[in-house]
Design a protein around this motif. Sequence first.
Motif, PDB file in Angstrom:
ATOM      1  N   ILE A 129       0.999  -1.096  -0.092  1.00 35.61           N
ATOM      2  CA  ILE A 129       0.171   0.048  -0.154  1.00 35.61           C
ATOM      3  C   ILE A 129       0.895   1.424  -0.243  1.00 35.61           C
ATOM      4  N   GLY A 130       0.488   2.270  -0.989  1.00 35.53           N
ATOM      5  CA  GLY A 130       1.458   3.436  -1.129  1.00 35.53           C
ATOM      6  C   GLY A 130       2.369   3.395  -2.128  1.00 35.53           C
ATOM      7  N   ASP A 131       2.594   2.291  -2.807  1.00 38.38           N
ATOM      8  CA  ASP A 131       3.530   2.068  -3.600  1.00 38.38           C
ATOM      9  C   ASP A 131       3.088   2.711  -5.035  1.00 38.38           C
ATOM     10  N   GLU A 132       3.886   3.501  -5.757  1.00 38.12           N
ATOM     11  CA  GLU A 132       3.144   4.049  -7.015  1.00 38.12           C
ATOM     12  C   GLU A 132       3.444   3.301  -8.043  1.00 38.12           C
ATOM     13  N   VAL A 133       2.421   3.006  -9.073  1.00 35.75           N
ATOM     14  CA  VAL A 133       2.284   2.102 -10.095  1.00 35.75           C
ATOM     15  C   VAL A 133       1.692   3.233 -11.252  1.00 35.75           C
ATOM     16  N   LEU A 134       1.747   2.484 -12.490  1.00 37.83           N
ATOM     17  CA  LEU A 134       1.503   3.166 -13.830  1.00 37.83           C
ATOM     18  C   LEU A 134      -0.075   2.904 -13.861  1.00 37.83           C
ATOM     19  N   VAL A 135      -0.805   4.036 -14.422  1.00 41.71           N
ATOM     20  CA  VAL A 135      -2.404   3.606 -14.479  1.00 41.71           C
ATOM     21  C   VAL A 135      -2.681   4.356 -15.935  1.00 41.71           C
ATOM     22  N   SER A 185       0.396   6.704  -9.985  1.00 38.65           N
ATOM     23  CA  SER A 185      -0.686   6.599  -9.011  1.00 38.65           C
ATOM     24  C   SER A 185      -0.447   5.730  -7.807  1.00 38.65           C
ATOM     25  N   ARG A 186      -0.990   5.979  -6.734  1.00 40.11           N
ATOM     26  CA  ARG A 186      -0.774   5.457  -5.504  1.00 40.11           C
ATOM     27  C   ARG A 186      -1.542   4.334  -5.261  1.00 40.11           C
ATOM     28  N   VAL A 187      -1.194   2.995  -5.144  1.00 43.42           N
ATOM     29  CA  VAL A 187      -1.886   1.800  -4.450  1.00 43.42           C
ATOM     30  C   VAL A 187      -2.768   2.165  -3.165  1.00 43.42           C
ATOM     31  N   LEU A 194      -6.108  -1.750  -5.634  1.00 44.02           N
ATOM     32  CA  LEU A 194      -6.981  -0.741  -5.950  1.00 44.02           C
ATOM     33  C   LEU A 194      -6.191   0.518  -6.185  1.00 44.02           C
ATOM     34  N   THR A 195      -6.602   1.384  -7.260  1.00 42.00           N
ATOM     35  CA  THR A 195      -6.072   2.545  -7.380  1.00 42.00           C
ATOM     36  C   THR A 195      -7.235   3.468  -7.533  1.00 42.00           C
ATOM     37  N   PHE A 196      -6.719   4.745  -7.421  1.00 43.63           N
ATOM     38  CA  PHE A 196      -7.833   5.758  -7.625  1.00 43.63           C
ATOM     39  C   PHE A 196      -8.544   5.751  -8.954  1.00 43.63           C
TER      40      PHE A 196
END
Length: 262
Positions: free
Chosen positions: A99-105, A115-117, A203-205
Amino acid sequence: MDRRFLQFKRRLATRHLPTIIQLVVISFVFATIIYMSAKFFYPSISNFMAPTTLPTTPRSTTTTIRTTTQQPFEIGCFFDKTNITLADGSTRSLDALNIGDEVLVYLPSGQFEKSRVLTVFNHQRSSVRFLDIYTTDDQDPLRLTPSHSILTKKNNIQQSSFYYDYASNIVIGDFVLSAQSEAKQVINIKETVLYNQTISTPLTFEGNIIVNNLIASCYATYHHKFMHILSIPIRYWYQIETFPQFNHFIIHLIEFYSKLSF
């Protein structure tokens, strides 16, 4: 006088905005509990949102042939060893995602951004039926449950744009969208049953994530658009990072409901 009144309203709204959001989310959770209880005792009330019966024809010569018996309704998630694309372009196994890792969306405009997990939902199952989707590149297949959604496009003239559809509806010849915005054609689909598995979905925003270099929804079981609207309070709740104990309660509530229903 009017200006002072407007300034007062702005200060009041700013001061009480977190409280308003919290009340909305709490109301949503209670409404969800009521809905879940009603669905458990009267399953027919949500049939209109459920995916259609899975296809009865084989997908390829290596795919398990499906009978005409209706398949049980399944919760949707990814195989926990699936590779997730991070914001810096590197990949990480889903079971190591935090949780809090930044991923591509993927954005509706066709662009990608970080975006943040917000959270990761995990479900432990004694057996899980997966679909392995193979594309024209040499990468590992995307392994996910049949009721999870992925960006896809049918191989015909009538369907020219990508849209989210259940993995169970994808057939050989269809296209899926890669992280390079390239249409990858599906060349094979295999059905696999694994035992004592943990299935997960982050879940991402934005409601999507890049898995094994393909763009997939964060949602399953029900249609992507419906779930993205339904999850608005939860996504905002996680976004403002309030009451972490209540966040865990939401995760456990969903896991408890999934065990009852599936």
